[in-house]
Scaffold this active site. Structure first.
Site, mmCIF file in Angstrom:
data_model
loop_
_atom_site.group_PDB
_atom_site.id
_atom_site.type_symbol
_atom_site.label_atom_id
_atom_site.label_comp_id
_atom_site.label_asym_id
_atom_site.label_seq_id
_atom_site.Cartn_x
_atom_site.Cartn_y
_atom_site.Cartn_z
ATOM 1 N N GLY A 35 0.896 -1.156 0.000
ATOM 2 C CA GLY A 35 0.000 0.000 0.000
ATOM 3 C C GLY A 35 0.929 1.199 0.000
ATOM 4 N N ASN A 166 -0.366 7.785 -7.742
ATOM 5 C CA ASN A 166 -0.290 6.323 -7.754
ATOM 6 C C ASN A 166 -1.460 5.664 -8.464
ATOM 7 O OD1 ASN A 166 1.106 3.892 -6.770
ATOM 8 N ND2 ASN A 166 1.928 5.402 -5.341
ATOM 9 N N GLU A 198 1.777 8.147 -15.370
ATOM 10 C CA GLU A 198 0.746 9.055 -14.850
ATOM 11 C C GLU A 198 0.752 10.379 -15.598
ATOM 12 O OE1 GLU A 198 1.025 6.923 -10.508
ATOM 13 O OE2 GLU A 198 2.179 8.747 -10.908
ATOM 14 N N LEU A 228 11.442 8.921 -13.420
ATOM 15 C CA LEU A 228 11.733 8.303 -14.716
ATOM 16 C C LEU A 228 12.458 6.968 -14.557
ATOM 17 C CD1 LEU A 228 13.117 11.621 -16.283
ATOM 18 C CD2 LEU A 228 10.829 10.679 -16.623
ATOM 19 N N GLY A 229 12.116 6.201 -13.526
ATOM 20 C CA GLY A 229 12.761 4.897 -13.321
ATOM 21 C C GLY A 229 14.264 5.043 -13.219
ATOM 22 N N ASP A 253 13.608 -5.719 -8.663
ATOM 23 C CA ASP A 253 12.157 -5.553 -8.525
ATOM 24 C C ASP A 253 11.909 -4.099 -8.116
ATOM 25 O OD1 ASP A 253 9.484 -5.536 -7.819
ATOM 26 O OD2 ASP A 253 9.705 -6.890 -6.106
ATOM 27 N N GLY A 256 7.875 -0.475 -4.953
ATOM 28 C CA GLY A 256 8.215 0.354 -3.802
ATOM 29 C C GLY A 256 9.277 1.400 -4.084
ATOM 30 N N ALA A 257 9.893 1.373 -5.277
ATOM 31 C CA ALA A 257 10.958 2.353 -5.569
ATOM 32 C C ALA A 257 10.400 3.778 -5.529
ATOM 33 C CB ALA A 257 11.600 2.072 -6.928
ATOM 34 N N GLY A 258 9.212 3.957 -6.110
ATOM 35 C CA GLY A 258 8.578 5.278 -6.103
ATOM 36 C C GLY A 258 8.263 5.728 -4.675
ATOM 37 N N ASP A 259 7.810 4.798 -3.847
ATOM 38 C CA ASP A 259 7.479 5.136 -2.457
ATOM 39 C C ASP A 259 8.737 5.438 -1.656
ATOM 40 O OD1 ASP A 259 4.866 4.518 -3.230
ATOM 41 O OD2 ASP A 259 5.098 2.425 -2.628
ATOM 42 N N GLY A 301 10.362 -7.142 -3.376
ATOM 43 C CA GLY A 301 9.369 -6.642 -2.431
ATOM 44 C C GLY A 301 9.553 -5.158 -2.172
#
Ligand code: ATP
Length: 331
Positions: A35, A166, A198, A228-229, A253, A256-259, A301
């Site tokens: 989440g 998101n 987005e 931009l990743g 993986d 969660g990188a953005g978070d 994860g």
């Protein structure tokens, strides 16, 4: 205060034990708590900052498990309430062989959607230096009204508002409603972060050129970010703009990188709010956030991959020194 209060959903993703299969082909699933707003709170706490989460969980074994995860990670769960009648939200998530992410949500309705404004921990929200939220909590009542009320309380108490929409298209009744409702609170946020996907969804244009991004700029904003990743991110403030490349890592993986990026950036901003007006400080804060996102992308994860401040600083130092290498193996 340096408290970051994050509002919204916390749920359990069920992820296949093997990679590259469809949900139907998956032989078994493992639990991956997540989440986005909960991930952001935990990201801040991992970095040593004060963080709290506000949201609703089912009064069931999964809900109690998630609340314990918040506490074990040092996140204040004083804003968490439990619903006796609805279950904690679940999502089955897979990365198919064609690279597409497939989601199947169990929300009919789930507890997170049932938070009411009367259940808000007003005292906690008033202590926020930054109040952060997404858009999933805007989809259905009564949570939508609770979300809007919480934003008002935080703003009146002097908090900066931070918004990461998101987008999860499957949760909205239509693309049009998603776009309208996501943009309905656009003018309230001080800090907004969008991904490339987005940006295209909201502007209808598949480009990250400045004139496209500026369609999302509002005079009320202090900072607009486009992640931009592996390319890092672009930033737009009132008096300056620019881009900060990320660090080269072995991607495993990106969940969660953005978070992690948002949590790290908010951590730096509450430590020194003048970073929003000072380009050099802002770029330093974004570098730190990029590193935090990059590290998170090297592990499976979301929550288990979120780094401590020492880990981020160590890796920044190492990767600066090794920047001429093509790729650096972490771990
Ligand atoms: P999410 O997939 O969690 O919704 P997002 O699309 O918002 O995330 P990304 O752009 O994937 O976010 O990643 C956020 C930030 O993390 C990037 O701006 C970048 O700084 C860092 N990051 C992500 N993936 C990588 C990578 N492979 N290499 C280096 N940095 C990365």
């Amino acid at each position: 205060s340096e408290l970051v209060v994050s509002f919204g959903e916390m749920l359990i993703d069920f992820v296949p034990t093997v990679a590259g299969v469809s949900l139907a082909e998956a032989p078994a699933f493992v639990k991956a708590p997540g989440g986005a707003p909960a991930n952001v709170a935990i990201a801040v706490a991992r970095l040593g900052g004060g963080a709290a989460f506000v949201g609703k969980l089912g009064d069931d074994e999964f809900g109690r498990m998630l609340a314990a995860i918040l506490r074990d990670n040092g996140v204040d769960d004083g804003g968490v309430v439990f619903d006796a009648g609805a279950r904690t939200a679940l999502a089955f998530v897979t990365l198919r062989a064609d690279g597409e992410r497939e989601f199947m949500f169990y929300r009919n309705p789930s507890a997170d959607m049932l938070l009411t404004h009367a259940e808000l921990n007003v005292e906690l929200i008033k202590r926020a230096a930054v109040f952060h939220y997404g858009s999933i909590s805007l989809i259905a009542e009564p949570c939508r009204s609770a979300h809007l009320r919480a934003m008002e309380i935080a703003k009146e108490a002097g908090a900066l508002l931070s918004y990461d929409p998101n987008l999860r298209e499957a949760l909205w009744p239509s693309r049009e409603e998603a776009r309208t409702k996501i943009l309905s609170i656009w003018d309230h946020a001080d800090i907004v972060k969008v991904s490339e996907v987005e940006l295209e969804f909201l502007t209808g244009i598949d480009s990250v050129e400045d004139d496209v991004v500026m369609k999302l700029w509002r005079p009320t904003m202090k900072l607009l970010l486009v992640t931009l990743g592996d390319q890092g991110c672009k930033y737009y403030a009132r008096d300056f703009r620019g881009a900060v490349p990320s660090y080269k890592v072995q991607q495993v993986d990106t969940t969660g990188a953005g978070d992690a990026f948002v949590g790290a950036l908010l951590r730096r901003i509450v430590q020194d709010p003048s970073s929003l007006q000072d380009q050099k400080k802002l770029e330093e804060a974004i570098k730190f956030a990029n590193a935090c996102g990059a590290i998170t992308a090297t592990k499976k994860g979301a929550i288990p991959s979120l780094p401590t401040e020492v880990e981020v600083l160590k890796l920044m130092e190492m990767l600066e020194a090794w920047k001429y290498c093509d790729a650096v193996m972490l771990l």
